[in-house]
Design a protein around this motif. Structure first.
Motif, PDB file in Angstrom:
ATOM      1  N   THR A 220       0.862  -1.181   0.000  1.00  0.00           N
ATOM      2  CA  THR A 220       0.000   0.000   0.000  1.00  0.00           C
ATOM      3  C   THR A 220       0.898   1.231   0.000  1.00  0.00           C
ATOM      4  O   THR A 220       2.113   1.142   0.203  1.00  0.00           O
ATOM      5  CB  THR A 220      -0.899   0.031   1.239  1.00  0.00           C
ATOM      6  OG1 THR A 220      -0.075   0.183   2.412  1.00  0.00           O
ATOM      7  CG2 THR A 220      -1.734  -1.234   1.346  1.00  0.00           C
ATOM      8  N   TRP A 221       0.295   2.390  -0.208  1.00  0.00           N
ATOM      9  CA  TRP A 221       1.094   3.618  -0.147  1.00  0.00           C
ATOM     10  C   TRP A 221       1.737   3.773   1.231  1.00  0.00           C
ATOM     11  O   TRP A 221       2.874   4.203   1.358  1.00  0.00           O
ATOM     12  CB  TRP A 221       0.232   4.839  -0.471  1.00  0.00           C
ATOM     13  CG  TRP A 221      -0.126   4.969  -1.918  1.00  0.00           C
ATOM     14  CD1 TRP A 221      -1.363   4.883  -2.480  1.00  0.00           C
ATOM     15  CD2 TRP A 221       0.792   5.197  -3.003  1.00  0.00           C
ATOM     16  NE1 TRP A 221      -1.279   5.053  -3.842  1.00  0.00           N
ATOM     17  CE2 TRP A 221       0.018   5.253  -4.186  1.00  0.00           C
ATOM     18  CE3 TRP A 221       2.173   5.370  -3.095  1.00  0.00           C
ATOM     19  CZ2 TRP A 221       0.589   5.474  -5.446  1.00  0.00           C
ATOM     20  CZ3 TRP A 221       2.747   5.583  -4.349  1.00  0.00           C
ATOM     21  CH2 TRP A 221       1.966   5.636  -5.496  1.00  0.00           C
ATOM     22  N   ARG A 222       0.991   3.384   2.292  1.00  0.00           N
ATOM     23  CA  ARG A 222       1.581   3.464   3.628  1.00  0.00           C
ATOM     24  C   ARG A 222       2.758   2.495   3.748  1.00  0.00           C
ATOM     25  O   ARG A 222       3.819   2.843   4.270  1.00  0.00           O
ATOM     26  CB  ARG A 222       0.542   3.140   4.696  1.00  0.00           C
ATOM     27  CG  ARG A 222       1.113   3.212   6.119  1.00  0.00           C
ATOM     28  CD  ARG A 222       0.284   2.453   7.118  1.00  0.00           C
ATOM     29  NE  ARG A 222       0.820   2.543   8.470  1.00  0.00           N
ATOM     30  CZ  ARG A 222       0.448   1.742   9.454  1.00  0.00           C
ATOM     31  NH1 ARG A 222      -0.453   0.784   9.227  1.00  0.00           N
ATOM     32  NH2 ARG A 222       0.970   1.870  10.653  1.00  0.00           N
ATOM     33  N   GLY A 223       2.569   1.266   3.274  1.00  0.00           N
ATOM     34  CA  GLY A 223       3.655   0.291   3.328  1.00  0.00           C
ATOM     35  C   GLY A 223       4.861   0.754   2.550  1.00  0.00           C
ATOM     36  O   GLY A 223       6.013   0.563   2.977  1.00  0.00           O
ATOM     37  N   PHE A 224       4.618   1.385   1.402  1.00  0.00           N
ATOM     38  CA  PHE A 224       5.710   1.924   0.598  1.00  0.00           C
ATOM     39  C   PHE A 224       6.418   3.039   1.362  1.00  0.00           C
ATOM     40  O   PHE A 224       7.656   3.095   1.424  1.00  0.00           O
ATOM     41  CB  PHE A 224       5.141   2.431  -0.728  1.00  0.00           C
ATOM     42  CG  PHE A 224       6.170   2.714  -1.784  1.00  0.00           C
ATOM     43  CD1 PHE A 224       7.477   2.253  -1.684  1.00  0.00           C
ATOM     44  CD2 PHE A 224       5.813   3.438  -2.921  1.00  0.00           C
ATOM     45  CE1 PHE A 224       8.416   2.521  -2.690  1.00  0.00           C
ATOM     46  CE2 PHE A 224       6.738   3.700  -3.916  1.00  0.00           C
ATOM     47  CZ  PHE A 224       8.032   3.246  -3.801  1.00  0.00           C
ATOM     48  N   ALA A 225       5.623   3.914   1.990  1.00  0.00           N
ATOM     49  CA  ALA A 225       6.211   5.006   2.768  1.00  0.00           C
ATOM     50  C   ALA A 225       7.042   4.482   3.927  1.00  0.00           C
ATOM     51  O   ALA A 225       8.131   5.004   4.220  1.00  0.00           O
ATOM     52  CB  ALA A 225       5.114   5.938   3.272  1.00  0.00           C
ATOM     53  N   GLN A 226       6.546   3.464   4.598  1.00  0.00           N
ATOM     54  CA  GLN A 226       7.302   2.880   5.709  1.00  0.00           C
ATOM     55  C   GLN A 226       8.641   2.325   5.228  1.00  0.00           C
ATOM     56  O   GLN A 226       9.666   2.479   5.897  1.00  0.00           O
ATOM     57  CB  GLN A 226       6.476   1.776   6.376  1.00  0.00           C
ATOM     58  CG  GLN A 226       5.301   2.282   7.186  1.00  0.00           C
ATOM     59  CD  GLN A 226       4.455   1.151   7.740  1.00  0.00           C
ATOM     60  OE1 GLN A 226       4.120   0.203   7.020  1.00  0.00           O
ATOM     61  NE2 GLN A 226       4.092   1.234   9.008  1.00  0.00           N
ATOM     62  N   ALA A 227       8.641   1.678   4.077  1.00  0.00           N
ATOM     63  CA  ALA A 227       9.887   1.129   3.539  1.00  0.00           C
ATOM     64  C   ALA A 227      10.858   2.237   3.165  1.00  0.00           C
ATOM     65  O   ALA A 227      12.076   2.115   3.365  1.00  0.00           O
ATOM     66  CB  ALA A 227       9.584   0.248   2.329  1.00  0.00           C
ATOM     67  N   ILE A 228      10.326   3.334   2.644  1.00  0.00           N
ATOM     68  CA  ILE A 228      11.175   4.470   2.278  1.00  0.00           C
ATOM     69  C   ILE A 228      11.813   5.083   3.518  1.00  0.00           C
ATOM     70  O   ILE A 228      13.028   5.344   3.549  1.00  0.00           O
ATOM     71  CB  ILE A 228      10.345   5.525   1.519  1.00  0.00           C
ATOM     72  CG1 ILE A 228       9.884   4.964   0.163  1.00  0.00           C
ATOM     73  CG2 ILE A 228      11.157   6.807   1.311  1.00  0.00           C
ATOM     74  CD1 ILE A 228       8.798   5.793  -0.494  1.00  0.00           C
ATOM     75  N   VAL A 229      10.998   5.304   4.539  1.00  0.00           N
ATOM     76  CA  VAL A 229      11.514   5.906   5.779  1.00  0.00           C
ATOM     77  C   VAL A 229      12.536   4.981   6.432  1.00  0.00           C
ATOM     78  O   VAL A 229      13.599   5.418   6.894  1.00  0.00           O
ATOM     79  CB  VAL A 229      10.355   6.232   6.742  1.00  0.00           C
ATOM     80  CG1 VAL A 229      10.891   6.651   8.108  1.00  0.00           C
ATOM     81  CG2 VAL A 229       9.475   7.344   6.160  1.00  0.00           C
ATOM     82  N   ALA A 230      12.226   3.680   6.482  1.00  0.00           N
ATOM     83  CA  ALA A 230      13.157   2.725   7.094  1.00  0.00           C
ATOM     84  C   ALA A 230      14.462   2.664   6.302  1.00  0.00           C
ATOM     85  O   ALA A 230      15.556   2.612   6.888  1.00  0.00           O
ATOM     86  CB  ALA A 230      12.518   1.339   7.157  1.00  0.00           C
ATOM     87  N   GLY A 231      14.345   2.688   4.979  1.00  0.00           N
ATOM     88  CA  GLY A 231      15.550   2.661   4.152  1.00  0.00           C
ATOM     89  C   GLY A 231      16.383   3.910   4.318  1.00  0.00           C
ATOM     90  O   GLY A 231      17.621   3.852   4.339  1.00  0.00           O
ATOM     91  N   SER A 232      15.716   5.040   4.437  1.00  0.00           N
ATOM     92  CA  SER A 232      16.436   6.293   4.661  1.00  0.00           C
ATOM     93  C   SER A 232      17.114   6.287   6.023  1.00  0.00           C
ATOM     94  O   SER A 232      18.267   6.731   6.168  1.00  0.00           O
ATOM     95  CB  SER A 232      15.463   7.468   4.559  1.00  0.00           C
ATOM     96  OG  SER A 232      16.098   8.681   4.896  1.00  0.00           O
ATOM     97  N   ALA A 233      16.400   5.777   7.052  1.00  0.00           N
ATOM     98  CA  ALA A 233      16.984   5.720   8.396  1.00  0.00           C
ATOM     99  C   ALA A 233      18.228   4.840   8.411  1.00  0.00           C
ATOM    100  O   ALA A 233      19.195   5.126   9.120  1.00  0.00           O
ATOM    101  CB  ALA A 233      15.942   5.209   9.393  1.00  0.00           C
TER     102      ALA A 233
END
Length: 301
Positions: A220-233
């Motif tokens: 989902t867009w939320r799941g995608f956002a979570q992966a982006i934030v985690a990857g950035s972190a």
């Protein structure tokens, strides 16, 4: 061998110009000021001036919400231009690779959409893209239409770059969590376009028709956002919570498909292309935007 790329300033067009083409292949990617693809005479002059082995059309009106009130402009670029290109390429025996979208579907179905599933667009953008597909399909039999979805890259504006910016500015994010789709790397999509164009140029019996090209897996867009934030972190960026909200809490002028999942089975069968997981593609994008993932170098005494 000369390949004409239209929409060269966009995400996929930029990656097509950076693609590692075989030796001897030259890519022309004129901008809008150099070639107006909604002008039949301009297209005819361009094709008469140079013999192209294939044309890849990535140009599109992609401002989905603005299209709802800018109908003529959306249809001109998404429907009229493909019709002009398809007719001009057919007359000269040139194969055409045309990029389309998941928005041709209403998104009400379950599972992964196959290329032959009935289209039922619910927005001006989707309707204009469906019309462009029909124009290509009926005007040039030597075509490959590649539907894609949720395209991201280090270039232009896209969801990855937006989430990175917001995560740096805010302490928490709220993102729609009831729309499902397949995040797609512009790099991977460009590579598929290139491979198909070269095959069509070299082989008169190469498969034609409509295919889906997205990275493997869905979220989902939320799941995608979570992966982006985690990857950035993992690369030194901020880690912020991402809360899911329903589509109804984030109204937009254009209706988004609730289900944008696309099956790539026919693409694999026809061209041997098996897209990698979207998570691996995201890692490459984050490496380019943020830097390589940091490793824990601490050792225990």
């Amino acid at each position: 061998m000369d390949i004409l790329v239209l929409g060269g300033a966009g995400q996929v067009g930029t990656e097509l110009q950076a693609h590692a083409w075989p030796e001897g292949v030259r890519v022309d990617a004129p901008d809008r000021s150099a070639l107006d693809i909604t002008d039949p005479e301009a297209i005819a002059r361009a094709f008469d001036a140079k013999s192209y082995a294939a044309v890849i059309n990535t140009a599109a009106y992609t401002a989905v919400d603005k299209a709802e009130s800018d109908v003529v402009a959306a249809w001109r670029l998404n429907a009229l231009a493909p019709a002009i290109l398809a007719e001009a390429t057919r007359h000269r025996g040139i194969p055409l690779v045309h990029v389309s979208t998941d928005y041709v579907f209403d998104g009400d179905g379950a599972g992964d959409y196959e290329p032959d599933a009935p289209v039922n667009p619910r927005s001006v953008y989707g309707a204009s893209k469906a019309a462009g597909e029909m124009a290509v399909r009926t005007a040039n039999p030597r075509h490959a239409i590649l539907r894609t979805a949720w395209v991201v890259s280090p270039h232009r504006g896209n969801f990855v770059k937006t989430m990175l910016r917001l995560a740096a500015e805010r302490d928490a994010l709220t993102v729609v969590d009831d729309q499902h789709g397949c995040p797609t790397s512009a790099t991977d999509l460009a590579a598929a376009c290139a491979q198909i164009a070269l095959r069509l140029a070299a082989d008169a019996d190469a498969p034609t028709g409509t295919f889906h090209c997205v990275n493997a897996g869905s979220t989902t867009w939320r799941g995608f956002a979570q992966a982006i934030v985690a990857g950035s972190a993992a690369r030194g960026g901020r880690s912020v919570p991402v809360t899911g909200i329903p589509t109804s809490a984030y109204p937009t002028p254009a209706r988004r498909p609730a289900n944008s999942r696309l099956s790539t089975a026919s693409l694999t069968a026809a061209y041997g292309l098996a897209p990698r997981p979207w998570q691996a593609a995201l890692d490459d994008i984050l490496d380019r935007l943020v830097g390589p993932a940091q490793t824990n170098t601490e050792t225990r005494a």
